[in-house]
Design a protein around this motif. Structure first.
Motif, PDB file in Angstrom:
ATOM      1  N   VAL A 101       0.834  -1.203   0.000  1.00 51.25           N
ATOM      2  CA  VAL A 101       0.000   0.000   0.000  1.00 51.25           C
ATOM      3  C   VAL A 101       0.871   1.257   0.000  1.00 51.25           C
ATOM      4  CG1 VAL A 101      -1.612   1.370   1.387  1.00 51.25           C
ATOM      5  CG2 VAL A 101      -2.020  -1.073   1.048  1.00 51.25           C
ATOM      6  N   SER A 102       1.948   1.237   0.786  1.00 47.49           N
ATOM      7  CA  SER A 102       2.820   2.410   0.877  1.00 47.49           C
ATOM      8  C   SER A 102       3.453   2.751  -0.469  1.00 47.49           C
ATOM      9  CB  SER A 102       3.918   2.156   1.917  1.00 47.49           C
ATOM     10  OG  SER A 102       3.361   1.942   3.185  1.00 47.49           O
ATOM     11  N   VAL A 103       3.958   1.729  -1.165  1.00 50.80           N
ATOM     12  CA  VAL A 103       4.582   1.971  -2.469  1.00 50.80           C
ATOM     13  C   VAL A 103       3.541   2.411  -3.486  1.00 50.80           C
ATOM     14  CG1 VAL A 103       5.971   0.972  -4.331  1.00 50.80           C
ATOM     15  CG2 VAL A 103       6.399   0.286  -1.963  1.00 50.80           C
ATOM     16  N   ALA A 104       2.356   1.809  -3.419  1.00 52.99           N
ATOM     17  CA  ALA A 104       1.281   2.190  -4.342  1.00 52.99           C
ATOM     18  C   ALA A 104       0.902   3.652  -4.155  1.00 52.99           C
ATOM     19  CB  ALA A 104       0.062   1.293  -4.133  1.00 52.99           C
ATOM     20  N   GLU A 105       0.801   4.094  -2.911  1.00 52.74           N
ATOM     21  CA  GLU A 105       0.429   5.482  -2.651  1.00 52.74           C
ATOM     22  C   GLU A 105       1.509   6.451  -3.134  1.00 52.74           C
ATOM     23  OE1 GLU A 105      -0.757   6.108   1.390  1.00 52.74           O
ATOM     24  OE2 GLU A 105      -2.596   4.942   1.169  1.00 52.74           O
ATOM     25  N   LEU A 106       2.781   6.073  -2.983  1.00 53.41           N
ATOM     26  CA  LEU A 106       3.847   6.948  -3.481  1.00 53.41           C
ATOM     27  C   LEU A 106       3.807   7.025  -5.005  1.00 53.41           C
ATOM     28  CD1 LEU A 106       6.273   8.742  -2.748  1.00 53.41           C
ATOM     29  CD2 LEU A 106       7.723   6.745  -3.101  1.00 53.41           C
ATOM     30  N   THR A 107       3.486   5.925  -5.646  1.00 56.09           N
ATOM     31  CA  THR A 107       3.343   5.929  -7.103  1.00 56.09           C
ATOM     32  C   THR A 107       2.286   6.945  -7.545  1.00 56.09           C
ATOM     33  OG1 THR A 107       3.967   3.582  -7.245  1.00 56.09           O
ATOM     34  CG2 THR A 107       2.756   4.502  -9.115  1.00 56.09           C
ATOM     35  N   ILE A 108       1.143   6.904  -6.883  1.00 56.07           N
ATOM     36  CA  ILE A 108       0.079   7.863  -7.188  1.00 56.07           C
ATOM     37  C   ILE A 108       0.534   9.290  -6.867  1.00 56.07           C
ATOM     38  CG2 ILE A 108      -2.261   8.604  -6.605  1.00 56.07           C
ATOM     39  CD1 ILE A 108      -2.280   6.049  -8.224  1.00 56.07           C
ATOM     40  N   ALA A 109       1.276   9.444  -5.777  1.00 57.70           N
ATOM     41  CA  ALA A 109       1.772  10.769  -5.388  1.00 57.70           C
ATOM     42  C   ALA A 109       2.668  11.367  -6.470  1.00 57.70           C
ATOM     43  CB  ALA A 109       2.541  10.682  -4.067  1.00 57.70           C
ATOM     44  N   HIS A 110       3.538  10.560  -7.062  1.00 63.32           N
ATOM     45  CA  HIS A 110       4.389  11.047  -8.147  1.00 63.32           C
ATOM     46  C   HIS A 110       3.556  11.421  -9.376  1.00 63.32           C
ATOM     47  CE1 HIS A 110       8.558  10.922  -6.909  1.00 63.32           C
ATOM     48  NE2 HIS A 110       8.359   9.780  -6.289  1.00 63.32           N
ATOM     49  N   MET A 111       2.497  10.685  -9.616  1.00 70.91           N
ATOM     50  CA  MET A 111       1.627  11.015 -10.743  1.00 70.91           C
ATOM     51  C   MET A 111       0.971  12.374 -10.541  1.00 70.91           C
ATOM     52  SD  MET A 111       0.058   7.191 -11.275  1.00 70.91           S
ATOM     53  CE  MET A 111      -1.313   7.713 -12.297  1.00 70.91           C
ATOM     54  N   PHE A 112       0.505  12.625  -9.310  1.00 69.55           N
ATOM     55  CA  PHE A 112      -0.066  13.940  -9.005  1.00 69.55           C
ATOM     56  C   PHE A 112       0.994  15.038  -9.086  1.00 69.55           C
ATOM     57  CE2 PHE A 112      -3.789  11.915  -6.765  1.00 69.55           C
ATOM     58  CZ  PHE A 112      -4.765  12.579  -7.493  1.00 69.55           C
ATOM     59  N   CYS A 229       8.873   3.293  -9.040  1.00 71.36           N
ATOM     60  CA  CYS A 229       9.011   3.106  -7.591  1.00 71.36           C
ATOM     61  C   CYS A 229       9.344   1.641  -7.312  1.00 71.36           C
ATOM     62  CB  CYS A 229       7.721   3.490  -6.879  1.00 71.36           C
ATOM     63  SG  CYS A 229       7.346   5.257  -6.943  1.00 71.36           S
ATOM     64  N   ALA A 230       9.920   0.973  -8.310  1.00 68.37           N
ATOM     65  CA  ALA A 230      10.215  -0.462  -8.186  1.00 68.37           C
ATOM     66  C   ALA A 230      11.675  -0.692  -7.834  1.00 68.37           C
ATOM     67  CB  ALA A 230       9.848  -1.177  -9.485  1.00 68.37           C
ATOM     68  N   ALA A 252       9.183  12.306 -15.635  1.00 72.10           N
ATOM     69  CA  ALA A 252       9.382  11.046 -14.927  1.00 72.10           C
ATOM     70  C   ALA A 252       9.285  11.267 -13.423  1.00 72.10           C
ATOM     71  CB  ALA A 252      10.746  10.446 -15.281  1.00 72.10           C
ATOM     72  N   GLY A 253       8.753  10.267 -12.735  1.00 70.24           N
ATOM     73  CA  GLY A 253       8.718  10.254 -11.277  1.00 70.24           C
ATOM     74  C   GLY A 253       9.572   9.086 -10.811  1.00 70.24           C
ATOM     75  N   LEU A 254      10.611   9.363 -10.034  1.00 75.84           N
ATOM     76  CA  LEU A 254      11.592   8.332  -9.671  1.00 75.84           C
ATOM     77  C   LEU A 254      11.802   8.253  -8.162  1.00 75.84           C
ATOM     78  CD1 LEU A 254      14.311   9.209 -12.354  1.00 75.84           C
ATOM     79  CD2 LEU A 254      12.499   7.482 -12.554  1.00 75.84           C
ATOM     80  N   ASP A 255      11.645   7.062  -7.624  1.00 75.96           N
ATOM     81  CA  ASP A 255      11.965   6.812  -6.217  1.00 75.96           C
ATOM     82  C   ASP A 255      13.197   5.925  -6.076  1.00 75.96           C
ATOM     83  OD1 ASP A 255      11.367   6.928  -3.355  1.00 75.96           O
ATOM     84  OD2 ASP A 255      10.789   4.813  -3.529  1.00 75.96           O
ATOM     85  N   VAL A 256      13.618   5.324  -7.178  1.00 79.43           N
ATOM     86  CA  VAL A 256      14.754   4.392  -7.154  1.00 79.43           C
ATOM     87  C   VAL A 256      15.713   4.721  -8.297  1.00 79.43           C
ATOM     88  CG1 VAL A 256      13.554   2.490  -6.002  1.00 79.43           C
ATOM     89  CG2 VAL A 256      13.342   2.750  -8.463  1.00 79.43           C
ATOM     90  N   SER A 274      10.326  14.358 -11.000  1.00 82.54           N
ATOM     91  CA  SER A 274       9.955  14.379  -9.586  1.00 82.54           C
ATOM     92  C   SER A 274      10.713  13.241  -8.904  1.00 82.54           C
ATOM     93  CB  SER A 274       8.442  14.170  -9.437  1.00 82.54           C
ATOM     94  OG  SER A 274       8.088  13.939  -8.097  1.00 82.54           O
ATOM     95  N   VAL A 275      11.460  13.555  -7.843  1.00 88.04           N
ATOM     96  CA  VAL A 275      12.316  12.534  -7.221  1.00 88.04           C
ATOM     97  C   VAL A 275      12.051  12.395  -5.724  1.00 88.04           C
ATOM     98  CG1 VAL A 275      14.206  12.665  -8.887  1.00 88.04           C
ATOM     99  CG2 VAL A 275      14.180  14.241  -6.951  1.00 88.04           C
ATOM    100  N   THR A 276      12.255  11.168  -5.222  1.00 88.95           N
ATOM    101  CA  THR A 276      12.255  10.866  -3.794  1.00 88.95           C
ATOM    102  C   THR A 276      13.361   9.844  -3.537  1.00 88.95           C
ATOM    103  OG1 THR A 276      10.448   9.299  -4.269  1.00 88.95           O
ATOM    104  CG2 THR A 276       9.847  11.382  -3.236  1.00 88.95           C
ATOM    105  N   PRO A 277      13.929   9.816  -2.319  1.00 90.21           N
ATOM    106  CA  PRO A 277      15.091   8.959  -2.036  1.00 90.21           C
ATOM    107  C   PRO A 277      14.750   7.545  -1.570  1.00 90.21           C
ATOM    108  CG  PRO A 277      14.714  10.406  -0.180  1.00 90.21           C
ATOM    109  CD  PRO A 277      13.658  10.753  -1.197  1.00 90.21           C
TER     110      PRO A 277
END
Length: 314
Positions: A101-112, A229-230, A252-256, A274-277
């Motif tokens: 759920v946490s990863v899914a929500e971050l995915t949506i957050a990057h889309m927004f 976010c994979a 692009a939205g990147l967490d990894v 859009s980036v997150t660590p």
């Protein structure tokens, strides 16, 4: 006494539960030669993403043959040489449900963040700029989300996207999953061609290399966004930079990233990114669930005895 090394940290409540079970818990991060020495002393090592349990570390453990179990707190096992561990009677398990759920929500957050320029306008406002006319975004409602990989996390993303009014298409190595009738199965090229947002939910395989490279990015719409976010490496970062600079995709939205914790600075600082660590699983709730799952795994494996041989990762 069973000795457990929590090498990448864990919720204190979970550690206390393990101790109450009569187990010795070492909550400390070891690296290099120190880890190679410590691994010889423990029955269990619990890791997250930071620690790599590769052949060389497993070989050190085999010198004493004390290590019986490796637990990965999180989804995926790509930082562990699972086949080699199992071959040597070391069981490997993970907690696949804890952070979905946490990863899914971050995915949506990057889309927004991408669709409404949240990441960029937040920065420019702090610089004293009022660029209202510059940030005309798009709505997610009515757009098509293409999921590459349709496992636990992707299914959670799909549920949230559909509530937002998005059409969901997907590609998965297992083929069409007929029970998900509200999501349409397509081949990879069709997903890339049709989607307004492409989100990756697949493991990285060093032998196969990046799933999304120059040719795949060219297939995407010029107005499309890609989210990862994979795992770092599933997108060719050089090809992604080129595609962004040449206007082949919108952003692009990147967490990894390929090189963590020192990612490509050109990507991190790119105005279309859009980036997150690597915080996909970093929520209070996910950490609690991971701890709870790990306690259950250890309890099951050791109160009943770890069965050597024919161990399978999940």
């Amino acid at each position: 006494m069973i000795k457990i090394l929590v090498n990448d940290g864990m919720k204190i409540e979970a550690i206390e539960k393990l101790k109450k079970m009569g187990l010795e818990v070492i909550d400390k991060h070891y690296v290099g030669e120190e880890l190679e020495e410590k691994i010889k002393e423990v029955d269990v090592i619990i890791v997250r993403s930071a620690t790599k349990v590769r052949k060389n570390l497993i070989d050190e453990a085999l010198k004493t043959k004390k290590l019986k179990l490796v637990v990965r707190g999180g989804v995926g096992l790509d930082n562990i040489d699972v086949e080699y561990a199992e071959k040597n009677n070391i069981k490997v398990l993970n907690t696949p449900n804890a952070s979905s759920v946490s990863v899914a929500e971050l995915t949506i957050a990057h889309m927004f963040a991408l669709s409404r320029f949240v990441y960029l306008s937040n920065l420019t406002m702090r610089e004293g700029k009022w660029e209202k006319k510059k940030y005309q975004g798009i709505e997610l409602a009515g757009k098509t989300l293409g999921l590459i990989g349709f496992g636990r996390i992707a299914k959670e993303v799909a549920k949230r996207a559909q509530v937002l009014g998005m059409k969901v298409i997907y590609n998965d190595k297992l083929g069409e999953l007929k029970e998900y009738k509200t999501c349409k199965y397509c081949n990879l090229q069709e997903v890339l061609k049709q989607a307004d947002f492409v989100s990756l939910h697949i493991p990285f395989c060093s032998k196969e290399g990046a799933t999304i490279g120059k040719e795949e990015l060219k297939i995407m719409k010029k107005e499309a966004y890609i989210i990862n976010c994979a795992r770092g490496g599933v997108i060719d970062e050089k090809a992604l930079l080129d595609a962004l600079n040449e206007g082949e995709i919108a952003g692009a939205g990147l967490d990894v990233f390929e090189n963590e914790p020192n990612p490509n600075e050109d990507l991190v600082n790119h105005p279309k990114v859009s980036v997150t660590p690597h915080i996909g699983g970093t929520t209070k709730e996910a950490q609690e669930r991971i701890g709870e799952e790990i306690v259950k795994i250890v309890e099951k494996e050791f109160l009943g005895g770890v069965q050597n041989g024919n161990a399978k990762a999940v």
